[in-house]
Design an enzyme around this catalytic site. Structure first.
Site, mmCIF file in Angstrom:
data_model
loop_
_atom_site.group_PDB
_atom_site.id
_atom_site.type_symbol
_atom_site.label_atom_id
_atom_site.label_comp_id
_atom_site.label_asym_id
_atom_site.label_seq_id
_atom_site.Cartn_x
_atom_site.Cartn_y
_atom_site.Cartn_z
ATOM 1 N N LYS A 123 0.439 15.833 6.603
ATOM 2 C CA LYS A 123 0.532 16.406 5.363
ATOM 3 C C LYS A 123 -0.782 16.712 4.771
ATOM 4 O O LYS A 123 -0.842 17.623 4.246
ATOM 5 C CB LYS A 123 0.958 15.152 4.536
ATOM 6 C CG LYS A 123 1.436 15.356 2.963
ATOM 7 C CD LYS A 123 1.287 14.372 2.303
ATOM 8 C CE LYS A 123 0.151 14.119 1.280
ATOM 9 N NZ LYS A 123 -0.114 13.321 0.282
ATOM 10 N N ASP A 141 5.176 15.851 0.897
ATOM 11 C CA ASP A 141 4.570 14.764 0.165
ATOM 12 C C ASP A 141 5.866 13.820 -0.203
ATOM 13 O O ASP A 141 7.224 14.179 0.090
ATOM 14 C CB ASP A 141 3.991 15.036 -1.018
ATOM 15 C CG ASP A 141 4.458 15.554 -2.425
ATOM 16 O OD1 ASP A 141 5.939 16.028 -2.080
ATOM 17 O OD2 ASP A 141 3.938 15.513 -3.163
#
Length: 218
Positions: A123, A141
């Site tokens: 991420k 996310d």
């Protein structure tokens, strides 16, 4: 994917992109290393709070060498408002030290390079690749993970699988804009506990997976 499913995905993507035309991350940064560091600090913390902390952090430690050789207690004191500050201080010192000692302080725009740095997962790497280098990536996310499941773009809540599903369903040229829109939508309308389906721009396109007692406007 069937033609009908492809059409549905295109409608969802187009509506979200039209509803949230602004692009980019809310994190403030001047170079890839600053964004990398800020993104690590943003875990379990709002971008607003990170943006309050990073000016002081980067004023005290203006480059990877300075932060990599910083006193951890001093760094902890600065980043404490972001939460989990013991771990975060260790992580940003470690990634900065490796960057300065092995790579001359330069962040290379490659997934393998970024995820090999201490404390950097997919991420964080995707955020840096997308917003510091302009590459098309899928940033998963908490908002993107939740919304892709509710919307039906993915049947998984595992970030790596969600990333793969979005990449398979959505044209690459829309990856960044879709993720930016999903994050904005998750923050403003489709929140975790009580999504506002009445105000949702894609409510008629959304199967509302996992949303109890969802109300659809007539």
């Amino acid at each position: 994917m069937s033609f009908t499913a492809q059409k549905h995905v295109r409608q969802v993507v187009a509506t979200l992109e039209e509803t949230y035309p602004e692009r980019g991350t809310a994190l403030e940064f001047n170079d890839p290393w600053q964004l990398l560091t800020a993104t690590i600090l943003s875990a379990q913390c709002t971008d607003v709070m990170v943006n309050k902390v990073t000016p002081r952090l980067f004023a005290a430690y203006p480059d990877p060498y300075a932060l990599g050789h910083a006193d951890i207690l001093a760094v902890e004191e600065i980043v404490k408002p972001t939460g989990f500050y013991h771990n975060k201080a260790r992580a940003i010192i470690a990634e900065s030290l490796e960057l300065s000692e092995k790579w001359g302080g330069t962040v290379t725009p490659e997934m393998d390079f970024l995820t090999a740095l201490p404390g950097v997962g997919r991420k964080t790497a995707n955020v840096v690749l997308a917003h510091a280098f302009g590459k098309q990536t899928v940033v998963v996310d908490t908002h993107v993970k939740r919304l892709t499941y509710r919307i039906g773009l993915s049947e998984s809540l595992v970030p790596e699988k969600v990333e793969q599903d979005i990449m398979a369903a959505v044209a690459e040229s829309h990856w960044n804009s879709l993720c930016d829109a999903l994050i904005a939508h998750g923050r403003s309308v489709c929140n975790a506990r009580k999504p506002d389906c009445q105000s949702c721009a894609i409510t008629r396109l959304c199967p509302k997976n996992g949303v109890p007692e969802a109300k659809v406007p007539r």
